[in-house]
Enzyme design. Structure first.
Site, PDB file in Angstrom:
ATOM      1  N   HIS A  21       0.832  -1.208   0.000  1.00 12.53           N
ATOM      2  CA  HIS A  21       0.000   0.000   0.000  1.00 12.53           C
ATOM      3  C   HIS A  21       0.869   1.262   0.000  1.00 12.53           C
ATOM      4  O   HIS A  21       0.683   2.164  -0.829  1.00 12.53           O
ATOM      5  CB  HIS A  21      -0.913  -0.004   1.221  1.00 12.53           C
ATOM      6  CG  HIS A  21      -1.809   1.188   1.309  1.00 12.53           C
ATOM      7  ND1 HIS A  21      -3.075   1.207   0.785  1.00 12.53           N
ATOM      8  CD2 HIS A  21      -1.618   2.427   1.859  1.00 12.53           C
ATOM      9  CE1 HIS A  21      -3.641   2.387   0.991  1.00 12.53           C
ATOM     10  NE2 HIS A  21      -2.767   3.141   1.659  1.00 12.53           N
ATOM     11  N   GLU A  22       1.819   1.322   0.915  1.00 10.77           N
ATOM     12  CA  GLU A  22       2.648   2.519   1.033  1.00 10.77           C
ATOM     13  C   GLU A  22       3.598   2.666  -0.151  1.00 10.77           C
ATOM     14  O   GLU A  22       3.914   3.781  -0.566  1.00 10.77           O
ATOM     15  CB  GLU A  22       3.430   2.488   2.345  1.00 10.77           C
ATOM     16  CG  GLU A  22       2.563   2.518   3.599  1.00 10.77           C
ATOM     17  CD  GLU A  22       1.634   3.721   3.661  1.00 10.77           C
ATOM     18  OE1 GLU A  22       1.974   4.773   3.067  1.00 10.77           O
ATOM     19  OE2 GLU A  22       0.560   3.613   4.277  1.00 10.77           O
ATOM     20  N   HIS A  25       1.899   4.585  -2.866  1.00 15.44           N
ATOM     21  CA  HIS A  25       2.018   6.038  -2.684  1.00 15.44           C
ATOM     22  C   HIS A  25       3.424   6.521  -3.053  1.00 15.44           C
ATOM     23  O   HIS A  25       3.586   7.522  -3.745  1.00 15.44           O
ATOM     24  CB  HIS A  25       1.737   6.404  -1.217  1.00 15.44           C
ATOM     25  CG  HIS A  25       0.314   6.231  -0.804  1.00 15.44           C
ATOM     26  ND1 HIS A  25      -0.745   6.773  -1.510  1.00 15.44           N
ATOM     27  CD2 HIS A  25      -0.234   5.604   0.283  1.00 15.44           C
ATOM     28  CE1 HIS A  25      -1.879   6.479  -0.893  1.00 15.44           C
ATOM     29  NE2 HIS A  25      -1.602   5.766   0.187  1.00 15.44           N
TER      30      HIS A  25
END
Length: 458
Positions: A21-22, A25
């Site tokens: 997920h990170e 980003h």
């Protein structure tokens, strides 16, 4: 030992999902020219830390590895001084389209991970139960369609005979019927038994939204058929008094064949205090012996005094299985479709919980996730990868909800800015952030309560 497996599986699951997920980003932020100051796995005091030579990003593994974050250069961060030469690389200085892309990248990375994991499972193959039905209770959708029990579903199509798809397993049938029920459609199931092949018109147009939960197939009358055996008998119970023992195969009840657990349980519940004649196999296949059991009356509702029958035996259904495997391209397509179906189902379920059409008991927290992580890991790598896919989709959907402090809340700010040409004021962002924090705390508290209720059987 089981606790250690659960903890290890939970740590692996959370670690993988957070990093993916990170990193979504992080990677898009870098592509958009934003300077990333820190990529942290976990919260609290850093235990391991290093700085990337080319990017200058500080990578850390922190003391509490239940989460993570990416810290970007931003003028709104009052804790750090920004050199004038770095201002063009600040997040807040980027065009709104770039900020939207950066925010979307995290949840999208979770969906891409789910597609990849499902594709691996489909391509390498998984053993699943075949779509064989038990005798449906009278009045259910399956009974009205004409199913009698023992049929194996092989295809599903619309009522015009078009869009026919193969049904290769029980889970395949479950997802296809769930999709049709959400759309309130009539479908045609083709099934065969020992006598021939038949088409069954299944009407799902009037299925209530509240019934579309984890147990929706049983509510429609579609229960898994198979051979029912006694797994364990409680000492002193009605089953023990009748002479049932672990390993007995249940063949008939009251002269009718037994082909599924749900119908047999319903039959026992309806015969509290009345003798039930069972035909069982013990040891020698094909040789039946007769036992008579009198179900104990068990109080279901203290207010009305309603009772139901109970014999005190744990049951186990043995079903025929099939090895389901697809080609690489087909696996990717099916992985994407399964990810889409689960994401839409999750959104619909959340919406029904908000409107009171579904129980808040459907929310789960870290204890339940750890429990399922451990159980799926013990079943093998394919169930564990499927579990990871489910949680990854849930994480992606949760972060897209328009709740401030989540990715979806920031996305909402930037969409408003893109539509109006004006950024949402700091004052409104602060108010909405506090409201969003309250929502997250409430949802977390409900999920934790549900976890504890399941743990102590409250």
């Amino acid at each position: 030992m089981n606790v250690l497996i659960e903890v290890a599986a939970f740590a692996v699951a959370i670690g993988v999902l957070v990093v993916v997920h990170e990193y979504g980003h992080y990677s898009v932020a870098r592509l958009c020219g934003v300077k990333v100051l820190r990529f942290s796995i976990g919260f609290g005091r850093p235990r391991v830390s290093w700085v990337g030579r080319k990017t200058g990003t500080q990578w850390t593994i922190s003391a509490l590895p239940l989460g993570g974050y990416v810290k970007m250069l931003d003028e709104r961060d009052t804790d750090s001084h920004i050199a004038p030469s770095d201002l063009p690389y600040a997040f807040n200085r980027q065009h709104v389209a770039k900020r939207i892309a950066i925010v979307l990248a995290g949840p999208l990375a979770n969906f891409v991970l789910a597609i990849a994991l499902f594709s691996v499972v489909f391509a390498t193959g998984v053993t699943e139960p075949v779509a064989t039905l038990a005798t449906p209770p009278a009045g259910t959708v399956a009974a009205r369609a004409g199913f009698e029990g023992g049929e194996t579903v092989v295809t599903i199509g619309d009522e015009s005979g078009a869009d026919v798809e193969a049904v290769r397993s029980w889970s395949d049938l479950r997802w296809k019927l769930l999709d049709a029920a959400f759309d309130h459609r009539r479908v045609v199931l083709r099934a065969h038994d020992g006598r021939g092949t038949y088409d069954f018109q299944v009407d799902l147009r009037n299925v209530p939204e509240r019934d579309l939960d984890d147990d929706f197939l049983s509510k429609l009358g579609f229960d898994q058929g198979g051979t029912l055996t006694v797994a364990a008998v409680e000492p002193g119970s009605a089953a023990a008094r009748a002479g049932l023992v672990a390993g007995d195969t249940l063949r008939t009840a009251g002269g009718a064949p037994i082909d599924g657990a749900q119908a047999f349980i319903a039959y026992v519940k309806a015969h509290a205090g009345r003798p039930v004649v069972l035909g069982i196999e013990r040891g020698t296949p094909g040789v039946l012996r007769t036992l008579t059991v009198v179900p104990d009356a068990h109080e279901d509702d203290a207010r009305t005094g309603a009772t139901s029958g109970r014999i005190g035996a744990a049951l186990e259904t043995h079903v025929q299985t099939v090895r389901v495997r697809y080609g690489l391209a087909d696996s990717v397509v099916r992985g994407a479709r399964r990810t889409w179906d689960i994401a839409i189902y999750s959104l619909r379920m959340f919406g029904r919980m908000l409107t009171g059409q579904a129980s808040l008991k459907n929310l789960s927290g870290p204890v339940t996730i750890a429990d399922y992580a451990g159980k799926s890991a013990q079943l093998g790598w394919a169930p564990f990868l499927s579990f990871l896919s489910l949680v990854s989709i849930s994480l992606g959907v949760l972060n897209l909800l328009p709740i401030p402090v989540l990715d979806g809340g920031h996305l909402l700010y930037y969409l408003v800015e893109a539509a109006t040409g004006k950024a949402v004021s700091d004052r409104w962002q602060l108010v909405l952030q506090r409201a969003g924090l309250v929502c997250i705390v409430v949802l977390s508290a409900i999920a934790l309560f549900n976890d504890l209720a399941r743990l102590i059987h409250f």
